[in-house]
Structure formats: structure tokens, C-alpha cells
Design an enzyme around this catalytic site. Structure first.
Site, short mmCIF file in Angstrom:
data_model
loop_
_atom_site.label_atom_id
_atom_site.label_comp_id
_atom_site.label_asym_id
_atom_site.label_seq_id
_atom_site.Cartn_x
_atom_site.Cartn_y
_atom_site.Cartn_z
N MET A 260 24.07 -32.90 -24.84
CA MET A 260 25.28 -34.05 -25.14
C MET A 260 26.43 -33.86 -24.14
SD MET A 260 24.91 -34.58 -29.11
CE MET A 260 25.94 -33.20 -29.81
N GLY A 261 26.42 -32.99 -23.09
CA GLY A 261 27.28 -32.92 -22.02
C GLY A 261 28.14 -31.69 -22.29
N ALA A 262 29.27 -31.67 -21.90
CA ALA A 262 30.31 -30.45 -21.91
C ALA A 262 29.51 -29.37 -21.38
CB ALA A 262 30.85 -30.57 -23.30
N LEU A 263 28.97 -29.49 -20.43
CA LEU A 263 28.03 -28.41 -20.15
C LEU A 263 28.85 -27.02 -19.87
CD1 LEU A 263 25.73 -30.60 -17.70
CD2 LEU A 263 25.75 -30.22 -20.06
N HIS B 98 23.85 -24.21 -20.54
CA HIS B 98 22.84 -25.41 -20.11
C HIS B 98 22.41 -25.01 -18.65
CE1 HIS B 98 25.73 -27.63 -23.01
NE2 HIS B 98 24.42 -28.18 -23.35
N ASP C 84 20.27 -23.33 -31.02
CA ASP C 84 19.89 -24.17 -32.09
C ASP C 84 18.44 -24.02 -32.60
OD1 ASP C 84 22.53 -25.93 -31.63
OD2 ASP C 84 21.78 -26.16 -29.88
N VAL D 65 22.92 -18.27 -24.41
CA VAL D 65 23.60 -17.43 -23.33
C VAL D 65 25.05 -16.96 -24.21
CG1 VAL D 65 25.05 -17.61 -21.39
CG2 VAL D 65 22.58 -18.63 -21.47
N SER E 190 29.09 -22.27 -26.43
CA SER E 190 28.81 -23.62 -27.43
C SER E 190 29.88 -24.63 -26.82
CB SER E 190 29.05 -23.49 -28.69
OG SER E 190 29.30 -24.98 -29.46
N ARG F 167 31.39 -26.47 -28.39
CA ARG F 167 32.68 -26.48 -29.38
C ARG F 167 33.42 -25.38 -29.07
NH1 ARG F 167 28.25 -29.02 -32.55
NH2 ARG F 167 29.14 -31.21 -33.22
O1 PAF Z 1 21.30 -29.91 -28.57
C1 PAF Z 1 21.92 -30.95 -28.47
O2 PAF Z 1 22.62 -30.90 -27.63
C2 PAF Z 1 21.60 -32.31 -29.15
O3 PAF Z 1 21.14 -32.14 -30.53
C3 PAF Z 1 20.32 -32.88 -28.48
C4 PAF Z 1 18.98 -32.24 -28.44
C5 PAF Z 1 20.60 -33.25 -26.96
C6 PAF Z 1 20.16 -34.23 -29.09
O4 PAF Z 1 21.20 -35.07 -29.08
#
Ligand code: PAF
Length: 282
Positions: A31-34, A38, A152, A178, A187, A189
């Protein structure tokens, strides 16, 4: 060093045509905000094959009405900078209209019983939204491999089950969480935490470590140790702390022996955080 940014695709049609006839596509859904978590996913993706596609899409379907959809960070430019030089071939960054042209899709995936426990209990419909968008991404990108972060854990469990139950032809890979040196799991967030909240947030990994250290004393002791590690952290509002069987994601009982997963979720200030750790119950 090649610091070229990946090619950005914003439509389903252009993504399909860019990937037409490519075998061995590797997808990292985000969902970005890498962040560095990531980057670890991308590095593993590169080992699995090519081309590597990172999807960046803040999926409204997985946010409840009272959740942080509007404030969820959207940082596409910075994300592309971070990905430059990592060897990512394509970024798929569709708009909400592109993904859901008629509003939330009539057809969606339901995550079932485990999908309504833990995260799903506090965030009703969350995993239906996650699985639905992952199913759509699988249909659009048609990858051979797809990667998720172990942070997750419930999401990974449910995606694996969906892939099995619905016979998607894709290999699901998990990459270790990580952490900062402090132990805080990375995260998107975390950027909402101020300095005091960030210190308090360390309570989550501390609780999991305490759980792991008590794993030879039975499940009740594990839970008690984890809870006492959070004592006095007034900024941390514990949502759940459970020990689950990684094969079923159901709570283990006192007779359980072997590797289990301690999972935790808490609000720190207005930010919801989750974490987990494998513990060896003997
Ligand atoms: O883990 C996430 O960032 C999201 O739940 C995902 C897997 C990209 C689905 O929107």
C-alpha cells in the site's frame, strides 16, 4: 549503479500488455509508504525471478468506516525514489476508480472463520477486503510468485488458504519482519508515532520476547509474562495477545507442544500496531 526508477503503470490494460507473454512474474503487493521491510521483500523477489512488479494501492475495501483510510500515508514519489536502483521493473499504481470502477465490487472473497478472529474481530471485513484486492491483483498481474511480510501473519495465513482453496497458480512467499535496532517492527504506520509513543510501542516486541522466554512453562505462563511486560505502559492499549497454532491460526491449548505463533495488537495513541513472534512451546 542503475538508479532508474521502475516503469509506472496506472491502468489494468497497460499492465496486462506490459506483462503479456512474460513468464515468472514476481509480485510484491503493497500500500506504499515503503520502508526497509518492503526493500527486504523486493530483494527476495529479485532472487525469485523477473520481471518484478511492486503494486502500490491503498485499498479502501480493507478499511472500516472509522479507520485511517484518509490519513494512510500516500508517498508515491518517495516510494519510486526508494525503489530506484533496486531492480524493480514495474510499479502498478492504479487509482481507486481503475480498481473499483463501479464502487465496491459485487463479487468479493470472504475470509471465513479465521478471518473474523483477532485482526478480523477488531476490524470487521478487513480480511475480506484484503483477499478481494489480492485476488484482483493476481488476475491483473498474473504472477508466478507473490510475497508478503511475516509481520502481517494472519494476512499471510489467509492469503495462503485462499490460494489453496481457489486454486490460484501462484507460489506464496513470506519474508521475515524487519525491525529497528530497538526491536520495533517496521510499519508504514510508525510514522504517526511521536517520540513518547515510539518508546511505548516497544512494549509490543518486549511482550513477545517475554512470551518466547516463558515458552517452556505452558501457555498460561506465556500469556501472563507477555501481559506483565506491558504493565505500566499507559500509552499502550492492548487489543489482543494470543498464542496460535501456525497450521490453523487457532488458539493453542495447554497441551500444545512445538512452534507456535504469539500475536499481538495494540493501539499506541491513535495508531494501531501489530506484531508476532514464533515461540517454541515445550
Ligand atoms: O499488506 C498490505 O500492505 C496490504 O494488506 C496488501 C496485501 C497490499 C493488500 O492491500
Amino acid at each position: 549503479m542503475n538508479t532508474a526508477r521502475p516503469v509506472v503503470l496506472t491502468t489494468i490494460a497497460s499492465t496486462r500488455s506490459a506483462l503479456a507473454d512474460r513468464e515468472g512474474v514476481v509480485l510484491v503487493p503493497t500500500m506504499g509508504a515503503l520502508h526497509a521491510g518492503h526493500v527486504a521483500l523486493v530483494e527476495r523477489a529479485k532472487q525469485l525471478g523477473s520481471p518484478v512488479v511492486v503494486s502500490i494501492f491503498v485499498n479502501p475495501l480493507q478499511f472500516g468506516a472509522s479507520e485511517d483510510l484518509d490519513r494512510y500515508p500516500r508517498t508515491l514519489d518517495a516510494d519510486l525514489d526508494l525503489l530506484a536502483g533496486l531492480g524493480v521493473d514495474f510499479v502498478f499504481a492504479p487509482t481507486v476508480d481503475e480498481m473499483y470502477p463501479t464502487g465496491p465490487s459485487q463479487t468479493h472473497v470472504t475470509a471465513g472463520g479465521v478471518g473474523s478472529l483477532y485482526e478480523g474481530r477488531s476490524r470487521p471485513g478487513h480480511f475480506d477486503g484484503v483477499l478481494t484486492v489480492v485476488a484482483k491483483l493476481l488476475g491483473i498481474v498474473r504472477p508466478r510468485h507473490i510475497l508478503f511480510g511475516q509481520k502481517d501473519a494472519q494476512q499471510v495465513f489467509l492469503v495462503r488458504r485462499m490460494v489453496t482453496d481457489l486454486n490460484f497458480d501462484v507460489a506464496v512467499h513470506t519474508v521475515e519482519t524487519v525491525r529497528e535496532d530497538s526491536g520495533l517492527a517496521l510499519s508504514s504506520r510508525n510514522r504517526f508515532l511521536d517520540a513518547k509513543e515510539k518508546r511505548a510501542a516497544l512494549g509490543l516486541s518486549r511482550a513477545l520476547d517475554a512470551a518466547a522466554s516463558s515458552a517452556d512453562q505452558g501457555i498460561d505462563a506465556v500469556v501472563a509474562a507477555a501481559q506483565s511486560a506491558l504493565m505500566g505502559e499507559s500509552l499502550v492499549k492492548l487489543d489482543y495477545l494470543k498464542v496460535v497454532d501456525p497450521d490453523t491460526f487457532l488458539p493453542v491449548d495447554d497441551h500444545f507442544r512445538g512452534p507456535a505463533l504469539a500475536i499481538i495488537a495494540a493501539s499506541v495513541g491513535s495508531t494501531r500496531l501489530i506484531d508476532n513472534e514464533t515461540i517454541y512451546v515445550s
